[in-house]
Motif scaffolding. Structure first.
Motif, mmCIF file in Angstrom:
data_model
loop_
_atom_site.group_PDB
_atom_site.id
_atom_site.type_symbol
_atom_site.label_atom_id
_atom_site.label_comp_id
_atom_site.label_asym_id
_atom_site.label_seq_id
_atom_site.Cartn_x
_atom_site.Cartn_y
_atom_site.Cartn_z
ATOM 1 N N ASP A 145 27.290 26.349 -28.567
ATOM 2 C CA ASP A 145 26.445 27.519 -28.380
ATOM 3 C C ASP A 145 25.268 27.064 -27.537
ATOM 4 O OD1 ASP A 145 25.344 30.050 -28.660
ATOM 5 O OD2 ASP A 145 24.260 29.529 -30.501
ATOM 6 N N LEU A 146 24.850 27.905 -26.598
ATOM 7 C CA LEU A 146 23.652 27.559 -25.824
ATOM 8 C C LEU A 146 22.959 28.811 -25.332
ATOM 9 C CD1 LEU A 146 24.969 27.020 -22.432
ATOM 10 C CD2 LEU A 146 25.962 25.374 -23.971
ATOM 11 N N GLY A 147 21.704 28.649 -24.941
ATOM 12 C CA GLY A 147 20.895 29.781 -24.517
ATOM 13 C C GLY A 147 21.513 30.581 -23.383
ATOM 14 N N ALA A 148 22.374 29.943 -22.582
ATOM 15 C CA ALA A 148 22.972 30.618 -21.430
ATOM 16 C C ALA A 148 24.277 31.317 -21.783
ATOM 17 C CB ALA A 148 23.223 29.594 -20.318
ATOM 18 N N LYS A 149 24.554 31.470 -23.097
ATOM 19 C CA LYS A 149 25.873 31.966 -23.541
ATOM 20 C C LYS A 149 26.290 33.290 -22.904
ATOM 21 C CE LYS A 149 23.475 32.868 -27.611
ATOM 22 N NZ LYS A 149 23.164 31.905 -28.617
ATOM 23 N N GLY A 150 25.338 34.139 -22.587
ATOM 24 C CA GLY A 150 25.664 35.448 -22.019
ATOM 25 C C GLY A 150 26.193 35.373 -20.597
ATOM 26 N N SER A 151 25.990 34.277 -19.918
ATOM 27 C CA SER A 151 26.442 34.143 -18.522
ATOM 28 C C SER A 151 27.382 32.972 -18.284
ATOM 29 C CB SER A 151 25.245 33.933 -17.583
ATOM 30 O OG SER A 151 24.228 34.855 -17.836
ATOM 31 N N PRO A 289 0.783 21.605 -33.986
ATOM 32 C CA PRO A 289 1.100 20.815 -32.785
ATOM 33 C C PRO A 289 2.605 20.783 -32.490
ATOM 34 C CG PRO A 289 -0.426 19.636 -34.220
ATOM 35 C CD PRO A 289 0.048 20.834 -34.998
ATOM 36 N N PHE A 290 3.456 20.869 -33.543
ATOM 37 C CA PHE A 290 4.910 20.839 -33.366
ATOM 38 C C PHE A 290 5.582 21.856 -34.279
ATOM 39 C CE2 PHE A 290 3.504 16.674 -32.047
ATOM 40 C CZ PHE A 290 4.234 16.469 -30.885
ATOM 41 N N TYR A 291 6.764 22.290 -33.832
ATOM 42 C CA TYR A 291 7.557 23.199 -34.658
ATOM 43 C C TYR A 291 8.980 22.673 -34.742
ATOM 44 C CZ TYR A 291 3.617 26.171 -33.492
ATOM 45 O OH TYR A 291 2.341 26.668 -33.325
ATOM 46 N N VAL A 292 9.624 22.854 -35.890
ATOM 47 C CA VAL A 292 11.048 22.516 -35.957
ATOM 48 C C VAL A 292 11.838 23.716 -36.467
ATOM 49 C CG1 VAL A 292 10.625 20.047 -36.310
ATOM 50 C CG2 VAL A 292 11.001 21.495 -38.287
ATOM 51 N N LEU A 293 13.042 23.821 -35.926
ATOM 52 C CA LEU A 293 13.963 24.854 -36.372
ATOM 53 C C LEU A 293 15.143 24.147 -37.030
ATOM 54 C CD1 LEU A 293 15.195 28.005 -34.523
ATOM 55 C CD2 LEU A 293 16.792 26.506 -35.690
ATOM 56 N N ILE A 294 15.347 24.464 -38.295
ATOM 57 C CA ILE A 294 16.436 23.832 -39.042
ATOM 58 C C ILE A 294 17.433 24.907 -39.429
ATOM 59 C CG2 ILE A 294 17.022 22.595 -41.173
ATOM 60 C CD1 ILE A 294 14.087 21.485 -41.050
ATOM 61 N N GLU A 295 18.699 24.675 -39.106
ATOM 62 C CA GLU A 295 19.737 25.632 -39.506
ATOM 63 C C GLU A 295 20.679 24.956 -40.484
ATOM 64 O OE1 GLU A 295 22.346 28.460 -36.734
ATOM 65 O OE2 GLU A 295 23.362 26.565 -37.189
ATOM 66 N N ILE A 333 17.240 35.606 -38.315
ATOM 67 C CA ILE A 333 17.782 34.329 -37.832
ATOM 68 C C ILE A 333 17.756 34.330 -36.305
ATOM 69 C CG2 ILE A 333 19.948 33.023 -37.587
ATOM 70 C CD1 ILE A 333 20.510 33.569 -40.549
ATOM 71 N N LYS A 334 18.207 35.438 -35.734
ATOM 72 C CA LYS A 334 18.232 35.577 -34.268
ATOM 73 C C LYS A 334 16.833 35.474 -33.683
ATOM 74 C CE LYS A 334 21.683 37.828 -31.780
ATOM 75 N NZ LYS A 334 22.649 38.808 -31.486
ATOM 76 N N MET A 335 15.891 36.097 -34.383
ATOM 77 C CA MET A 335 14.513 36.115 -33.893
ATOM 78 C C MET A 335 13.929 34.687 -33.861
ATOM 79 S SD MET A 335 11.476 38.141 -35.695
ATOM 80 C CE MET A 335 10.851 36.644 -36.423
ATOM 81 N N LEU A 336 14.209 33.927 -34.922
ATOM 82 C CA LEU A 336 13.700 32.548 -34.960
ATOM 83 C C LEU A 336 14.389 31.692 -33.893
ATOM 84 C CD1 LEU A 336 13.369 31.898 -38.815
ATOM 85 C CD2 LEU A 336 11.555 32.477 -37.185
ATOM 86 N N TRP A 337 15.701 31.873 -33.731
ATOM 87 C CA TRP A 337 16.419 31.098 -32.708
ATOM 88 C C TRP A 337 15.896 31.425 -31.303
ATOM 89 C CZ3 TRP A 337 18.754 26.783 -32.167
ATOM 90 C CH2 TRP A 337 19.566 26.234 -33.169
ATOM 91 N N ALA A 338 15.493 32.698 -31.087
ATOM 92 C CA ALA A 338 15.025 33.109 -29.751
ATOM 93 C C ALA A 338 13.824 32.269 -29.309
ATOM 94 C CB ALA A 338 14.672 34.594 -29.745
ATOM 95 N N LEU A 339 12.976 31.908 -30.263
ATOM 96 C CA LEU A 339 11.791 31.106 -29.925
ATOM 97 C C LEU A 339 12.206 29.792 -29.275
ATOM 98 C CD1 LEU A 339 9.920 31.664 -33.280
ATOM 99 C CD2 LEU A 339 9.061 32.381 -31.025
ATOM 100 N N ARG A 340 13.261 29.211 -29.767
ATOM 101 C CA ARG A 340 13.723 27.937 -29.230
ATOM 102 C C ARG A 340 14.627 28.142 -27.999
ATOM 103 N NH1 ARG A 340 15.684 25.039 -26.578
ATOM 104 N NH2 ARG A 340 16.741 23.064 -26.932
#
Ligand code: FAD
Ligand code: MLT
Ligand code: ZN
Length: 475
Positions: A145-151, A289-295, A333-340
């Motif tokens: 899965d990657l941010g460019a998935k739509g294209s 100063p830092f953020y982490v996203l854990i799934e 979940i989608k909203m949090l992933w969008a940040l990254r």
């Protein structure tokens, strides 16, 4: 743009003639694009940093058509640039001069899906998001899965050996791709489209094409293993006071969440500032100063939630994280992933982007970002660090109002030398394409480079496949 910025000379390929156009029209009737307006977008990369001057784009539908195209181009000594979704980050998918663009856009058919094994066989031009939707309806997920998935196209993903957001859980495409069909430079169709998990009959030829960026063959079909869709997915988004705490959080996370951990991504405060500024996305926790996203992804909602809340209690209680939020429903979940996921987009709106995609030892992963911030001072607009921390992959990006040779000179070879000193990789997941082909030597010994050149000469003796890409210019 390209020729002014990079010193590159056109190799002595033929120039497309009226006769060639007529011959190509017979191979892909009605799918030879020569309209300059339609050719504008496929000549420019996603980052808008390189521009080719191709006058012809072809849209084959079948492997046989690709084979005919390549047989013809090989005979006529015409150079070809394979293109999928054109979302690559290193200028690999756009022509450098007048190469013929072979686009996989119309090769978007699913061939088969096996609902016991989870093996998906499809044409190379299927868009990743469409494949995701297709397999999810059947109880499976795509292993990447990657941010460019739509294209992006699955063929492009395989050609770049894209890593992405599920690498931590499902590993590299080198493991999940079971088979490939590839058209070689002379038009030979190499059918290695097996669906077998185990097959040790001779050399594993598909591996040569995974990550070869269109320089060894055109991938026309892919067989890929899809894991079952996890029934429980949770996302935690945390703020951490320093990078040492990010690393400690990762260690704690691996210890406490173990088998259900499916992603561990990080971003710094500058990234958060940019997604806020350019995309109007709000920070869901206290500024840090830092953020982490854990799934986490597992099969027992109750069990996973319990484990995750134990983990959150631990990291918040010990001060490794100063604030956190949890999402269990799809929308949040989608909203949090969008940040990254949308950092790339925010950066491209910020100005010219100097992009580095490095593999580094975890304990030194962020040092280069701080170091460069101090080194560049006001010469850069923003210096940001984010990436796939769980995979040891840092995305270091520097933005400026416009491209500047002097800023480039401050960044390179400094960044590459720094990375080489840590025995890191100068391209963790984006490949080398056009923009990074000359830095391969920072991560591979001369003997490896020589063998790569020999393989290229063997598979593409006339060098018509994606010339000026991946391998260093021979001087
Ligand atoms: P293109 O850009 O069209 O092509 C890429 C390369 O592959 C070129 O060299 C091209 O010639 C070659 N190629 C394409 N199709 C074929 C084919 N059928 N046969 C042979 N060669 C071919 N990458 C990551 O690794 N991880 C990420 O998390 C990630 N996130 C991204 C997020 C965004 C918003 C964007 C814009 C990009 C991201 N990328 C990421 C970059 C990534 O390389 C691409 O998105 C993707 O893998 C490329 O697919 P594509 O179809 O767009 O290929
Ligand atoms: C990502 O992880 O967001 C992608 O690799 C794209 C990028 O590096 O910007
Ligand atoms: Zn990435």
């Amino acid at each position: 743009l390209t020729r002014e910025r990079y010193s590159v000379r056109r190799l002595p390929f033929s120039v497309v003639s009226e006769d060639d156009l007529a011959a190509l029209e017979r191979i892909v009737p009605g799918r030879v694009v020569t309209d300059p307006e339609e050719l504008e977008a496929p000549n420019v990369d996603w980052l808008r940093t390189v521009r080719g001057s191709s006058k012809v784009l072809l849209r084959p539908r079948t492997s046989q058509e690709v084979a005919h195209i390549l047989r013809y181009c090989h005979e006529r000594n015409l150079a070809v640039s394979p293109q999928g979704g054109n979302t690559g980050m290193v200028g690999g998918s756009t022509p450098v001069f007048d190469e013929i663009i072979v686009s996989t856009t119309l090769m978007n058919q699913i061939v088969s899906f096996h609902n016991v094994s989870g093996v998906l066989v499809c044409q190379a031009g299927c868009v990743l998001e469409a494949l995701s939707r297709y397999v999810e309806e059947r109880g499976f997920v795509m292993p990447l899965d990657l941010g460019a998935k739509g294209s992006c196209h699955i063929g492009g993903n395989v050609a770049t050996n894209a890593g992405g957001l599920r690498f931590l859980r499902y590993g590299s495409l080198r493991g999940t791709v079971l088979g490939l069909e590839v058209v070689l430079a002379d038009g030979t169709i190499l059918n290695c489209l097996t669906s077998l998990r185990k097959d040790n009959t001779g050399y594993d030829l598909k591996q040569l094409f995974i990550g070869s960026e269109g320089t060894l063959g055109v991938i026309t079909a892919v067989s890929i293993l899809c894991p079952p869709k996890p029934s429980a997915v949770n996302v935690a988004f945390l703020g951490c006071p320093g990078f040492a705490e990010v690393l400690q959080t990762f260690c704690t996370c691996r210890g406490m969440l173990g088998e259900i951990l499916s992603a561990f991504e990080f971003m710094d405060a500058e990234c958060m500032k940019l997604v806020g500024l350019h995309l109007r996305l709000a920070c869901p926790v206290q500024e840090s100063p830092f953020y982490v996203l854990i799934e986490t992804s597992g099969s027992g909602a109750g069990h996973d939630a319990e484990k995750l809340s134990g983990f959150l209690e631990q990291v918040l209680g010990s001060g490794l994280a100063t604030d956190g939020t949890l999402a269990t429903d799809q929308r949040r979940i989608k909203m949090l992933w969008a940040l990254r996921e949308r950092i790339t987009e925010a950066l491209s709106r910020d100005g010219y982007v100097y992009k580095y995609d490095l593999s580094l030892p975890l304990d030194r992963l962020y040092d280069l970002v701080s170091d460069l911030r101090a080194r560049l001072g006001l010469h850069a607009k923003h210096v940001v660090g984010y990436g796939h921390l769980g995979d040891g992959n840092l995305h270091l990006n520097v933005t400026a109002e416009a491209f500047s040779p002097s800023l480039l000179g401050t960044l390179e070879p400094y960044v590459y030398e720094w990375t080489a000193r840590q025995q890191g990789s100068v391209s963790a997941e984006h490949g080398l394409g056009f923009k990074k082909k000359d830095v391969l030597g920072y991560s591979k010994p001369p003997e490896a480079l020589q063998l790569m050149q020999q393989l290229k000469a063997l598979l593409d003796p006339k060098g018509i496949l994606n010339p000026y890409k991946t391998l260093p210019t021979r001087t």
